[in-house]
Design an enzyme around this catalytic site. Structure first.
Site, PDB file in Angstrom:
ATOM      1  N   ARG A   1       0.872  -1.186   0.000  1.00  0.00           N
ATOM      2  CA  ARG A   1       0.000   0.000   0.000  1.00  0.00           C
ATOM      3  C   ARG A   1       0.903   1.229   0.000  1.00  0.00           C
ATOM      4  NH1 ARG A   1       2.392   2.014   3.633  1.00  0.00           N
ATOM      5  NH2 ARG A   1       0.809   3.622   3.733  1.00  0.00           N
TER       6      ARG A   1
ATOM      7  N   ASP B   1      -2.231  10.893  -1.976  1.00  0.00           N
ATOM      8  CA  ASP B   1      -2.622   9.862  -2.949  1.00  0.00           C
ATOM      9  C   ASP B   1      -2.997  10.474  -4.284  1.00  0.00           C
ATOM     10  OD1 ASP B   1      -3.199   8.635  -0.134  1.00  0.00           O
ATOM     11  OD2 ASP B   1      -2.846   6.996  -1.568  1.00  0.00           O
TER      12      ASP B   1
ATOM     13  N   ASN C   1      -5.590  12.327   0.772  1.00  0.00           N
ATOM     14  CA  ASN C   1      -4.657  11.478   1.526  1.00  0.00           C
ATOM     15  C   ASN C   1      -5.487  10.674   2.526  1.00  0.00           C
ATOM     16  OD1 ASN C   1      -1.914  10.639   2.079  1.00  0.00           O
ATOM     17  ND2 ASN C   1      -2.080  11.715   4.031  1.00  0.00           N
TER      18      ASN C   1
END
Ligand code: MRU
Length: 375
Positions: free
Chosen positions: A57, A255, A265
């Site tokens: 991740r 992100d 995020n």
């Protein structure tokens, strides 16, 4: 230099290959900090599963994983063809690449690094190749290049971001944007590592980051491994320590960053940003240009991943909420750009007004990818 070498002592995702097979390897992050277990994946479906279940991740890390996943799928396709004495054309191999890329893009929607990496692999596949074997080599090399560039970007963000840190500073971070989230030293944590290595005495407050606890399980673990002093707190303590804990700055990753500087995020980042604003504490976002999505005018358009109810209602399988309770579980939130003091990229530090400077920093080289993403 070893293509698989990661600058920190923890390696997140890498490629292995022998005469019979290739492997996408990674540390299973769901088992940290208790156990450090390496996965060696041989099929693209396993790669997709690893991304979906958070075995790997963090935005840059899942981009690199997807790139390796495509290279893996193509290599296996070519091998199957040889074993069956079939003769796939380069066009058929490209179709396979497209199918796998589309499948991997479905795994997690928020981090744009994933589709960015897939698009890069597609572009590389779109060149002319004399044979499937040549295409296999080209895509493996492209995946390695994406990984190498990510590590270099981390190092550069570390250098730029460390300038924002003074000797003696106490900092706060949310989620994990460190080595485990990249194939280098991290995004938000890279400046902290650089400052620490330069002899600056820093102390890091780490939000535990409910519900999946990336802060407690991953950031606390990797900072501890690197010898960076830290204090683990629950998310709800951030305001208290901003008021009384002498916190000098907040560092988080991202992100996806929209053209106007809005930042998606990990869930909870928005609350931290508002708290930082209320206490006049600088809020820094550290992310490579592969996280900047200039096709989106604002954060409103960023897709937010919704994850399972079990992440909220259970901890390690043990129920902590009444059976049948209604649950919401957005995995990310969007912090409006007005709360973001600066965005540190590998090409320099952006300060407001973001819509101008992000285009300058991240626009030119990415123009083609942005166009592809829009199609
Ligand atoms: O759900 P995750 O663990 O993939 O979320 C990760 C984050 O939100 C990170 O802060 C972000 O990807 C930046 S990582 C360099």
């Amino acid at each position: 230099m070893d293509k698989n070498k990661q600058s920190q002592n923890v390696r997140t995702v890498w490629w292995e290959e022998d005469a019979s097979s290739a492997y996408v390897c990674m540390i299973d992050q769901t088992l940290l900090p208790g156990r450090v277990v390496t996965l060696r994946l041989t099929h693209e479906n396993e790669v997709a599963h690893a991304i979906t279940t958070l075995q790997v991740r963090g935005a840059p890390a899942i981009g690199v994983t997807a790139a390796f996943g495509i290279a893996l799928a193509l290599r296996r396709f070519a091998q199957e063809q040889r074993t069956a004495n079939a003769d796939a054309t380069v066009e058929q191999a490209c179709e396979r690449v497209q199918g796998v890329g589309a499948m991997l893009c479905q795994t997690r929607p928020t981090a744009v690094n994933l589709s960015w990496a897939v698009q890069r692999m597609m572009r590389r596949a779109a060149s002319k190749y004399a044979s499937v074997a040549e295409l296999v080599r080209a895509l493996r090399d492209e995946a390695h290049t994406i990984a190498t560039e990510d590590a270099a970007a981390c190092a550069q963000m570390g250098i730029y971001g460390a300038e924002l840190i003074a000797d003696g500073d106490t900092l706060l971070t949310h989620c994990n944007a460190g080595a485990l989230a990249t194939v280098g030293s991290g995004t938000a944590l890279a400046p902290l590592y650089t400052a620490h290595k330069a002899g600056k005495h820093i102390h890091v407050f780490v939000d535990e980051t409910r519900p999946v606890l990336q802060g407690a399980r991953l950031t606390a673990w990797e900072l501890q491994q690197a010898g960076v002093p830290l204090t683990l707190i629950t998310d709800s303590m951030a305001g208290h320590f901003m008021r009384y804990g002498n916190i000098k700055a907040v560092f988080v990753g991202a992100d996806r960053i929209a053209a106007n500087g809005d930042v998606a995020n990990k869930i909870g980042t928005y609350s931290v940003a508002v708290l930082a604003h209320a206490h006049a504490i600088p809020f820094y976002v550290v992310a490579p240009c592969s996280t900047v999505d200039l096709t989106l005018a604002s954060g409103e358009a960023i897709p937010i991943e919704q994850r399972s109810r079990e992440e909220i209602t259970r901890i390690h399988g043990v129920p902590i909420a009444p059976e049948g309770v209604h649950v919401a579980n957005p995995a990310f939130d969007v912090t409006p750009h007005r709360y973001v003091t600066a965005i540190v990229t590998e090409r320099g530090i952006a300060r407001p007004v973001y819509k101008d400077i992000l285009h300058v920093l991240c626009g030119a080289r990415d123009a083609e990818e942005q166009l592809l993403r829009k199609e």
